[in-house]
Write a protein that holds these residues in place. Structure first.
Motif, PDB file in Angstrom:
ATOM      1  N   GLY A 198      50.357  57.366  74.672  1.00 40.96           N
ATOM      2  CA  GLY A 198      51.315  56.342  74.280  1.00 40.96           C
ATOM      3  C   GLY A 198      52.539  56.259  75.176  1.00 40.96           C
ATOM      4  O   GLY A 198      53.467  55.498  74.878  1.00 40.96           O
ATOM      5  N   ALA A 199      52.573  57.019  76.277  1.00 35.12           N
ATOM      6  CA  ALA A 199      53.745  57.002  77.153  1.00 35.12           C
ATOM      7  C   ALA A 199      53.911  55.625  77.782  1.00 35.12           C
ATOM      8  O   ALA A 199      52.940  54.977  78.177  1.00 35.12           O
ATOM      9  CB  ALA A 199      53.593  58.065  78.238  1.00 35.12           C
ATOM     10  N   ASP A 200      55.161  55.205  77.890  1.00 39.82           N
ATOM     11  CA  ASP A 200      55.472  53.889  78.450  1.00 39.82           C
ATOM     12  C   ASP A 200      55.443  53.974  79.969  1.00 39.82           C
ATOM     13  O   ASP A 200      56.288  54.629  80.592  1.00 39.82           O
ATOM     14  CB  ASP A 200      56.849  53.432  77.962  1.00 39.82           C
ATOM     15  CG  ASP A 200      57.179  52.031  78.438  1.00 39.82           C
ATOM     16  OD1 ASP A 200      56.286  51.371  79.025  1.00 39.82           O
ATOM     17  OD2 ASP A 200      58.330  51.603  78.231  1.00 39.82           O
ATOM     18  N   ALA A 201      54.465  53.289  80.581  1.00 42.24           N
ATOM     19  CA  ALA A 201      54.327  53.329  82.038  1.00 42.24           C
ATOM     20  C   ALA A 201      55.536  52.717  82.727  1.00 42.24           C
ATOM     21  O   ALA A 201      55.905  53.117  83.840  1.00 42.24           O
ATOM     22  CB  ALA A 201      53.054  52.604  82.470  1.00 42.24           C
ATOM     23  N   ALA A 202      56.197  51.760  82.087  1.00 41.90           N
ATOM     24  CA  ALA A 202      57.356  51.103  82.703  1.00 41.90           C
ATOM     25  C   ALA A 202      58.549  52.042  82.820  1.00 41.90           C
ATOM     26  O   ALA A 202      59.470  51.784  83.597  1.00 41.90           O
ATOM     27  CB  ALA A 202      57.738  49.872  81.898  1.00 41.90           C
ATOM     28  N   ALA A 203      58.531  53.146  82.078  1.00 45.05           N
ATOM     29  CA  ALA A 203      59.656  54.075  82.116  1.00 45.05           C
ATOM     30  C   ALA A 203      59.595  55.013  83.310  1.00 45.05           C
ATOM     31  O   ALA A 203      60.582  55.683  83.615  1.00 45.05           O
ATOM     32  CB  ALA A 203      59.697  54.884  80.819  1.00 45.05           C
ATOM     33  N   PHE A 204      58.470  55.078  83.998  1.00 44.69           N
ATOM     34  CA  PHE A 204      58.341  55.970  85.140  1.00 44.69           C
ATOM     35  C   PHE A 204      58.916  55.325  86.391  1.00 44.69           C
ATOM     36  O   PHE A 204      58.753  54.114  86.617  1.00 44.69           O
ATOM     37  CB  PHE A 204      56.874  56.321  85.379  1.00 44.69           C
ATOM     38  CG  PHE A 204      56.242  57.049  84.223  1.00 44.69           C
ATOM     39  CD1 PHE A 204      56.865  58.148  83.645  1.00 44.69           C
ATOM     40  CD2 PHE A 204      55.026  56.645  83.705  1.00 44.69           C
ATOM     41  CE1 PHE A 204      56.288  58.821  82.577  1.00 44.69           C
ATOM     42  CE2 PHE A 204      54.438  57.305  82.650  1.00 44.69           C
ATOM     43  CZ  PHE A 204      55.076  58.391  82.072  1.00 44.69           C
TER      44      PHE A 204
END
Length: 315
Positions: free
Chosen positions: A291-297
């Motif tokens: 569920g990690a937000d890819a946009a946050a990387f």
């Protein structure tokens, strides 16, 4: 009632002989010379061996090769001749007084050897052809799956193999690059007037990746980075990061200062280390929660099409 028989009464044809193919023309006289029971046993042995040879021929594709290969055809003919020789030897053994049971056992041993699959000896067997056929079949299956709109495949099939080839410290480095973004790296080269004409590399690829990621074996960090590059997960940029503040702590490290002080004139060249697009997808698939937000990387640069993305060397 006193009538004596010089030989075992001839038995009626048994199912194996009745169902089997006719004996070879050169073999029939030898079999007919046997007493009745021995003849039945010899015929059964021949048909059993004939079946075994046919099965081995199909498994080893000997028949297909014999059509185009005179050497293989001669080998098959030789095997049949040897089988006939065994049966003829059985007849002679029984006629000479050898017990029937012992003669049959000896014949069976020879027939078993003849029934064994042939081993490649003449260099004409091509296992590579079978390998190529298998690869083409796998390729066809792969393309078939690519056309399946209902396919639920997740992640690249190479990810499982890559996980087997990673050290725990290397996983920490990947996680740092994914969450912390591209990392600063510096080369120390000779400077001064001579360095302007012919600059020599003093120390390449000095970073703080090991300390920042919490690696257990800091002295292995250069090897870790080389392995990650080999696996296609990271690349080494000749360009510096946009924020010059990223380099202040790196340039103050003992190994960088030691390299600078090892020559009379030195200069520091700023570079950076990035994840490849393949490496980013690997990390998001295997190292973080689903569920990690890819946009946050943080964003990583794209590797160049030249060899500039290779790891630093001492040349």
């Amino acid at each position: 009632m006193d009538e004596q028989y010089d030989e075992v009464p001839e038995a009626a044809p048994t199912p194996p002989v009745a169902r089997g193919a006719a004996l070879p023309e050169g073999l029939a006289p030898a079999v007919e010379a046997l007493p009745g029971l021995a003849r039945v046993a010899a015929s059964a042995w021949w048909h059993t061996t004939e079946w075994g040879v046919r099965t081995s021929a199909r498994a080893g594709r000997r028949m297909a090769r014999a059509v185009a290969d005179p050497t293989e055809a001669a080998a098959l003919a030789r095997d049949a001749t040897e089988a006939a020789t065994v049966i003829g030897g059985l007849a002679r053994s029984v006629s000479a007084g050898v017990p029937l049971s012992r003669a049959l056992v000896s014949a069976a041993e020879w027939l078993d050897e003849l029934a064994e699959p042939p081993q490649p000896t003449n260099g004409r067997d091509h296992p590579a052809a079978d390998t190529m056929a298998s690869l083409r079949q796998r390729g066809a299956e792969l393309l078939e799956r690519s056309r399946d709109v209902w396919s639920t495949d997740v992640g690249h099939p190479a990810y499982e193999r890559i996980l087997d080839e990673l050290a725990p410290d290397e996983a920490r480095i990947l996680l740092l690059l994914l969450q912390g973004g591209p990392q600063p790296s510096v080369d120390v080269r000779t400077g001064g007037p001579i360095g302007m004409v012919n600059s020599q590399l003093v120390a390449p690829g000095l970073t703080m990746i090991g300390a920042r990621s919490g690696c257990r074996y800091l002295d292995q960090v250069p090897s870790y980075l080389n392995n990650l590059f080999r696996l296609g997960l990271v690349w080494f940029s000749r360009e510096a990061l946009r924020d010059p503040m990223e380099y202040q702590v790196v340039e103050a490290q003992p190994d960088v200062l030691a390299a600078v002080h090892s020559v009379k004139f030195a200069r520091i060249v700023r570079r950076s280390i990035h994840l490849t697009p393949f490496g980013e997808d690997f990390c998001r698939t295997c190292l973080v929660d689903e569920g990690a937000d890819a946009a946050a990387f943080p964003e990583h640069g794209l590797p160049p099409e030249t060899d500039a993305g290779e790891p630093p060397s001492h040349t």
